[in-house]
Design a protein around this motif. Structure first.
Motif, short mmCIF file in Angstrom:
data_model
loop_
_atom_site.label_atom_id
_atom_site.label_comp_id
_atom_site.label_asym_id
_atom_site.label_seq_id
_atom_site.Cartn_x
_atom_site.Cartn_y
_atom_site.Cartn_z
N UNK A 430 0.84 -1.21 0.00
CA UNK A 430 0.00 0.00 0.00
C UNK A 430 0.87 1.25 0.00
N UNK A 431 1.92 1.27 0.81
CA UNK A 431 2.79 2.45 0.87
C UNK A 431 3.42 2.72 -0.49
N UNK A 432 3.77 1.68 -1.23
CA UNK A 432 4.39 1.88 -2.54
C UNK A 432 3.42 2.45 -3.57
N UNK A 433 2.13 2.35 -3.31
CA UNK A 433 1.15 2.89 -4.27
C UNK A 433 1.12 4.41 -4.26
N UNK A 434 1.78 5.04 -3.29
CA UNK A 434 1.75 6.51 -3.17
C UNK A 434 2.69 7.18 -4.15
N UNK A 435 3.25 6.44 -5.05
CA UNK A 435 4.26 6.93 -5.99
C UNK A 435 3.83 8.22 -6.68
N UNK A 436 4.56 9.31 -6.38
CA UNK A 436 4.33 10.58 -7.04
C UNK A 436 3.10 11.35 -6.59
N UNK A 437 2.35 10.85 -5.61
CA UNK A 437 1.11 11.51 -5.19
C UNK A 437 1.40 12.69 -4.26
N UNK A 438 0.66 13.79 -4.46
CA UNK A 438 0.88 15.02 -3.68
C UNK A 438 -0.37 15.45 -2.93
N UNK A 439 -1.29 14.51 -2.71
CA UNK A 439 -2.52 14.87 -1.99
C UNK A 439 -2.30 14.80 -0.48
N UNK A 440 -3.18 15.41 0.26
CA UNK A 440 -3.07 15.42 1.72
C UNK A 440 -3.15 14.01 2.29
N UNK A 441 -4.01 13.18 1.74
CA UNK A 441 -4.12 11.81 2.24
C UNK A 441 -2.83 11.04 2.04
N UNK A 442 -2.18 11.27 0.90
CA UNK A 442 -0.91 10.59 0.63
C UNK A 442 0.16 11.04 1.62
#
Length: 561
Positions: A430-442
């Motif tokens: 799951x942590x690796x799915x955050x690739x490049x995300x800049x949202x508050x949840x990420x």
């Protein structure tokens, strides 16, 4: 007599300890190896090893981890090692309680006064007669582990310890060396670099036989030759190739691995020499290459290593005519590898091919949707999840990991619903799915879990040039090489400040981090300084070859004139 082999993962201690055990038996001694062929002789200890390795147990605290490691070694000592010492002349152990100490103190930062009493109680006075510390550059150790996984992919998940990143290996190596320095009368430092395996085995066997006779063994039975200084960037390629040529004779798979990503006639010549014996490793190393020689080599290797040839269709090599022709040739024979080669492609041609092979390689088709949002991608994901049994199936680890590959870099509401369902069984994925995300949840998820899984979290910052990304990179100081991998080629005061601060701890990663900046005067100056300060660092040498292949052309010509 108890003989222990210690060292970081990939150091060669398991191979050496098993070879030494066999040679000692041939010499007429009775020998028991308590981790023959890499498996612990105690089923209880093996079960504890698998538990601590499982990334599902991400929440395990440093003290709990220490107690589990201590329990693993204590069970092995009581169940196998102590009884064996009463029956055999020599007992060999691949790891001892030192492993738990080094991981706890240098790996996780627990204080000595908390760690030592626990391990002394577990040992109950038993100490090895000799400890061979198999010492190796972490970059070489990492390459050996990756080759093993490439040739025989593991059935389970990646190691939980690996989530700490490359810095963990460097800290563990320092810890082992510190313990060896404390007790030179008990420890022998064995430098496993550029020494033929048979030679090293022979030297270690002689050291054990000296112990059996009561002689004093050497504290450094195998020592590597120091590297001479580099006088110019023009020497870099020659030094690299000379080292590589030595491995081509003694450890050709390692030589093949370190050719990955490099270009030039001298590189192509060595690839051709190794391709017949090690096609998988050579094919893997063609990843992203698009020159004529790379495509010719793919054609030569595709029958021997089709999965790895297809796996090399990444980046610039993913969506060109040669790549599509290769996929067409293998569409009916290697559907899973063909599907994986479509990763991130959003063209109509890619979607048509996914549809054709879906029923033969559904999970690989779904995995190829990483980075793709939109209704078309979600229809494909929903079809697959329905086939798996619906959303409840996200609570199954295997399904969760496939789902996470599919939503990597996707930031919509449905992706977050999948993350929430999958986290309990596959938190690292799951942590690796955050690739490049800049949202508050990420950002909230990163900041909540970065201490336990810095490698996975820092790996998702690639290309992010925002204050929270820089704060997270800087928060680890010099502990994590992965921070450098996340801002390759970035300019600006903050990037250069962090790059400079990490340079001498991670010289190879720093040169890789320069990207196109390696061709600037500032980048070239930094590379020259690092080569002068770290002439022994092979990974740095390799990155310097990649970074300066164009800037040193004239210098090389002048030197040979």
């Amino acid at each position: 007599m108890l003989i222990v082999f210690e060292g970081i993962d990939g150091s060669g201690k398991t191979t050496l300890s098993n070879r030494v055990a066999r040679e000692l038996r041939r010499a007429g001694l009775s020998v028991r190896h308590v981790r023959e062929d890499g498996k612990l002789a105690s089923p209880v200890s093996e079960g504890l090893r698998l538990f601590t390795k499982n990334p599902r147990n991400l929440a395990l605290t440093p003290m709990a981890e220490l107690l589990l490691y201590a329990a693993r070694e204590t069970q092995l000592l009581e169940e196998v090692t102590r009884p064996a010492l009463a029956e055999y002349e020599i007992v060999i152990a691949d790891r001892f309680l030192y492993t738990a100490e080094v991981l706890a103190r240098w790996g996780r930062g627990l204080p000595e006064h908390e760690v030592r009493p626990i391990l002394e109680a577990c040992a109950r006075g038993l100490q090895p007669d000799r400890v061979f510390l198999i010492d190796v550059d972490p970059a070489i150790a990492r390459a050996r582990r990756r080759i093993t996984k490439l040739l025989a992919p593991p059935q389970g998940t990646s190691s939980r310890k690996g989530l700490a990143g490359v810095g963990m290996q460097a800290r563990l190596r320092a810890g082992y060396r510190a313990l060896a320095a404390e007790e030179p009368e008990r420890w022998s430092l064995v430098e496993n670099a550029d020494v033929p395996l048979d030679t090293m085995v022979g030297l270690l066997v002689q050291e054990v036989l000296r112990l059996v006779k009561g002689d004093v063994p050497s504290s450094n039975p195998v020592r590597a030759r120091p590297a001479p200084p580099l006088r110019s960037l023009a020497e870099v390629r020659g030094r690299f190739l000379a080292r590589l040529d030595g491995w081509m004779q003694e450890e050709p798979q390692l030589a093949a691995w370190f050719l990955a990503g490099l270009e030039g006639p001298d590189i192509d010549e060595r690839r051709s020499q190794l391709a017949g014996k090690h096609p998988e490793v050579i094919a893997y190393g063609l990843s992203g290459l698009t020159d004529a020689n790379a495509w010719e080599l793919r054609r030569q290797l595709e029958e021997a290593a089709p999965v790895h040839v297809l796996g090399s269709l990444k980046e610039l090599a993913a969506d060109v005519p040669e790549a599509w022709a290769l996929r067409e040739r293998w569409e009916t024979r290697k559907q899973e590898a063909v599907a994986e080669s479509l990763g991130g492609l959003d063209s109509e041609r890619a979607w048509v091919l996914r549809e054709r092979i879906y029923f033969s390689a559904a999970e690989h088709v779904v995995g190829s949707l990483a980075g793709l949002g939109g209704e078309r991608a979600w229809r494909e994901r929903s079809r697959w999840l329905s086939d798996m049994g619906g959303e409840a199936a996200l609570g199954l680890e295997r399904v969760a990991r496939i789902a996470c590959r599919s939503i990597r870099g996707v930031d919509d509401e449905r992706a977050w619903e999948w993350r929430e369902r999958a986290f309990e069984v596959a938190p690292d994925a799951v942590l690796r799915t955050l690739d490049g995300l800049d949202s508050e949840r990420a950002w909230e998820m990163r900041e909540r879990h970065v201490a336990r899984a810095p490698r996975a979290v820092l790996g998702t910052l690639e290309g992010l040039d925002v204050p929270r990304a820089w704060a997270l990179r800087e928060s680890f100081g010099v502990q994590c090489e992965e921070a450098l991998d996340s801002f390759v080629g970035m300019e600006g005061a903050t990037a250069w400040k962090l790059r400079t601060a990490l340079a001498d701890t991670w010289p190879a990663a720093t040169v890789k981090n320069l990207g196109p900046l390696a061709f600037t005067s500032r980048g070239r100056t930094l590379i020259e300084r690092l080569l002068e300060s770290h002439p022994h660092d092979f990974a740095l040498l390799r990155q310097a070859v990649r970074a300066t292949r164009d800037t040193t052309t004239q210098e090389i010509r002048d030197a040979s004139a």
